[in-house]
Write a protein that holds these residues in place. Structure first.
Motif, mmCIF file in Angstrom:
data_model
loop_
_atom_site.group_PDB
_atom_site.id
_atom_site.type_symbol
_atom_site.label_atom_id
_atom_site.label_comp_id
_atom_site.label_asym_id
_atom_site.label_seq_id
_atom_site.Cartn_x
_atom_site.Cartn_y
_atom_site.Cartn_z
ATOM 1 N N TRP A 216 0.824 -1.241 0.206
ATOM 2 C CA TRP A 216 -0.151 -0.127 0.024
ATOM 3 C C TRP A 216 0.607 1.267 -0.086
ATOM 4 O O TRP A 216 0.477 2.139 -0.745
ATOM 5 C CB TRP A 216 -0.799 -0.017 1.236
ATOM 6 C CG TRP A 216 -1.740 -1.146 1.096
ATOM 7 C CD1 TRP A 216 -1.713 -2.283 2.170
ATOM 8 C CD2 TRP A 216 -3.082 -1.221 0.597
ATOM 9 N NE1 TRP A 216 -2.875 -3.147 1.966
ATOM 10 C CE2 TRP A 216 -3.580 -2.506 1.043
ATOM 11 C CE3 TRP A 216 -3.807 -0.337 -0.206
ATOM 12 C CZ2 TRP A 216 -4.857 -2.889 0.444
ATOM 13 C CZ3 TRP A 216 -4.842 -0.806 -0.739
ATOM 14 C CH2 TRP A 216 -5.584 -2.178 -0.413
ATOM 15 N N LEU B 276 -7.796 6.536 -3.654
ATOM 16 C CA LEU B 276 -8.905 6.282 -2.863
ATOM 17 C C LEU B 276 -9.944 5.677 -3.789
ATOM 18 O O LEU B 276 -10.542 4.543 -3.067
ATOM 19 C CB LEU B 276 -9.356 7.505 -2.375
ATOM 20 C CG LEU B 276 -10.898 7.551 -1.610
ATOM 21 C CD1 LEU B 276 -10.940 6.353 -0.536
ATOM 22 C CD2 LEU B 276 -11.477 8.868 -1.243
ATOM 23 N N TYR B 277 -10.294 5.865 -4.769
ATOM 24 C CA TYR B 277 -11.390 5.249 -5.811
ATOM 25 C C TYR B 277 -10.772 3.891 -5.893
ATOM 26 O O TYR B 277 -11.517 2.858 -5.640
ATOM 27 C CB TYR B 277 -11.362 5.848 -7.111
ATOM 28 C CG TYR B 277 -12.244 5.497 -7.832
ATOM 29 C CD1 TYR B 277 -13.607 5.527 -7.980
ATOM 30 C CD2 TYR B 277 -11.767 4.263 -8.898
ATOM 31 C CE1 TYR B 277 -14.385 4.978 -8.873
ATOM 32 C CE2 TYR B 277 -12.498 3.881 -9.816
ATOM 33 C CZ TYR B 277 -14.125 4.073 -9.789
ATOM 34 O OH TYR B 277 -15.051 3.428 -10.824
ATOM 35 N N THR C 71 -8.685 1.845 -4.444
ATOM 36 C CA THR C 71 -8.655 1.238 -2.952
ATOM 37 C C THR C 71 -10.102 0.836 -2.454
ATOM 38 O O THR C 71 -10.199 -0.185 -2.008
ATOM 39 C CB THR C 71 -7.870 2.134 -1.855
ATOM 40 O OG1 THR C 71 -6.704 2.422 -2.365
ATOM 41 C CG2 THR C 71 -7.801 1.201 -0.598
ATOM 42 N N PHE C 72 -11.077 1.763 -2.487
ATOM 43 C CA PHE C 72 -12.368 1.429 -1.766
ATOM 44 C C PHE C 72 -13.249 0.832 -2.692
ATOM 45 O O PHE C 72 -13.798 -0.255 -2.310
ATOM 46 C CB PHE C 72 -12.915 2.993 -1.733
ATOM 47 C CG PHE C 72 -14.195 2.871 -0.575
ATOM 48 C CD1 PHE C 72 -13.897 3.544 0.756
ATOM 49 C CD2 PHE C 72 -15.303 2.335 -1.037
ATOM 50 C CE1 PHE C 72 -14.825 3.305 1.868
ATOM 51 C CE2 PHE C 72 -16.272 2.287 0.056
ATOM 52 C CZ PHE C 72 -15.923 2.816 1.232
ATOM 53 N N GLY D 115 -11.946 -4.270 -4.210
ATOM 54 C CA GLY D 115 -12.181 -3.107 -3.326
ATOM 55 C C GLY D 115 -11.948 -3.524 -1.869
ATOM 56 O O GLY D 115 -12.436 -4.533 -1.513
ATOM 57 N N GLY E 176 -9.806 1.740 2.182
ATOM 58 C CA GLY E 176 -10.248 3.065 1.638
ATOM 59 C C GLY E 176 -10.740 4.074 2.661
ATOM 60 O O GLY E 176 -10.682 5.348 2.369
ATOM 61 N N SER E 177 -11.277 3.613 3.732
ATOM 62 C CA SER E 177 -11.695 4.482 4.644
ATOM 63 C C SER E 177 -10.203 5.174 5.331
ATOM 64 O O SER E 177 -10.199 6.320 5.809
ATOM 65 C CB SER E 177 -12.323 4.010 5.653
ATOM 66 O OG SER E 177 -13.590 3.346 5.223
#
Length: 304
Positions: free
Chosen positions: A62, A256-257, A259-260, A268, A273-274
């Motif tokens: 990550w 973010l997109y 990851t979430f 996802g 993402g959070s």
């Protein structure tokens, strides 16, 4: 009795706005912060504390993408600060000149890109800069500069700068209009007093107008910071969720997109993402606090 009625009057009128704001802003924010403290273990949501943040910052899976996106985001922001805002100030100063003809037409023409959709701007510039069917090569060829053309959106070294300049072109109208309004609010008596002392032309701008519009420049700067660290649409429209080539245009919004929600072979992860969203919120909050408690305080002292 009058004081009591006044309080209820305020509560009644504020309640709908507070409820809507809480439902669409406050509750999702706190829920996102809460979700960042959990993860799935054997398909069961389990509390893990700050482990998601530790993985985001330290786990190579990550952290490599996160630090790359964060660095690109800062580059994206600095280009706007160093190019967009100075150009906006110069345009506002020119358009506020009382002898300039067709000033309203120029203001409208410069501001029009601001109201365009990100999707329209992204795809339009992608077509314009295309080396196959774009008009940029032929336009440069018409002025004898075709040798300077390159597939700027397709090269890692130029893609992020190119998208930043496209964003500058789209949003330069906002600082221009804010500074323009600030310049018009300067009392004529101050300018006339400067003329009596021999301060005219460009000297009047540097010695009188610029110090008086510093609060507006500060507001523009913090709005630029918040807007750029919330950016997503233009990168996604022009380069897709992978923010190519090779993640060279990846910023926190696109990271973010992916990851979430996941993308292609990447699944996802709402918990990670959070964590990314919480980190973005912390970065923006720190920047805003630095402005409010540092820069803005000094500007007030300077004005006094």
């Amino acid at each position: 009795m009058q004081a009591s009625r006044l309080r209820w009057h305020i509560v009644v009128f504020l309640a709908p706005a507070v409820m809507v704001y809480t439902a669409v802003m406050i509750f999702p924010l706190f829920n996102t912060m809460r979700l960042a403290l959990y993860t799935d273990i054997d398909q069961v949501r389990s509390f893990v504390g700050l482990d998601n943040f530790n993985r985001l910052f330290g786990d190579p899976r990550w952290s490599e993408q996160f630090w790359n996106a964060l660095g690109n985001n800062f580059k994206f922001f600095f280009i706007h600060m160093l190019v967009q805002n100075p150009i906006g100030i110069v345009l506002a100063a020119m358009l506020s000149h009382p002898r300039l003809r067709f000033a309203a037409l120029y203001r409208s023409a410069i501001f029009i890109p601001t109201i365009l959709s990100f999707v329209i701007v992204g795809f339009a510039w992608k077509l314009i800069l295309s080396p196959i069917w774009g008009i940029a090569p032929s336009m440069l060829d018409a002025v004898g500069l075709k040798s300077l053309f390159a597939p700027w959106l397709g090269k890692e070294a130029y893609a992020l700068v190119t998208l930043s300049l496209i964003s500058v072109w789209q949003f330069v109208g906002i600082p221009m209009m804010l500074i323009y309004a600030a310049l018009l609010s300067i009392p004529e008596e101050i300018l006339e007093a400067g003329e009596i002392d021999g301060i005219t032309g460009i000297n009047a701008f540097w010695k009188i107008k610029l110090p008086l519009i510093l609060p507006s420049i500060g507001i523009i700067s913090i709005l630029t910071f918040v807007g750029n660290f919330n950016a997503f649409d233009l990168i996604y429209a022009a380069q897709g969720a992978l923010a190519g080539p090779d993640f060279s245009t990846d910023i926190l919004g696109t990271f973010l997109y992916r990851t979430f929600f996941g993308f292609q072979l990447q699944l996802g992860d709402p918990y990670m993402g959070s964590a990314v969203a919480g980190t973005m919120f912390a970065i923006i909050l720190i920047g805003v606090c630095i402005y409010l408690f540092g820069i803005q305080t000094r500007l007030r002292r300077y004005q006094l």
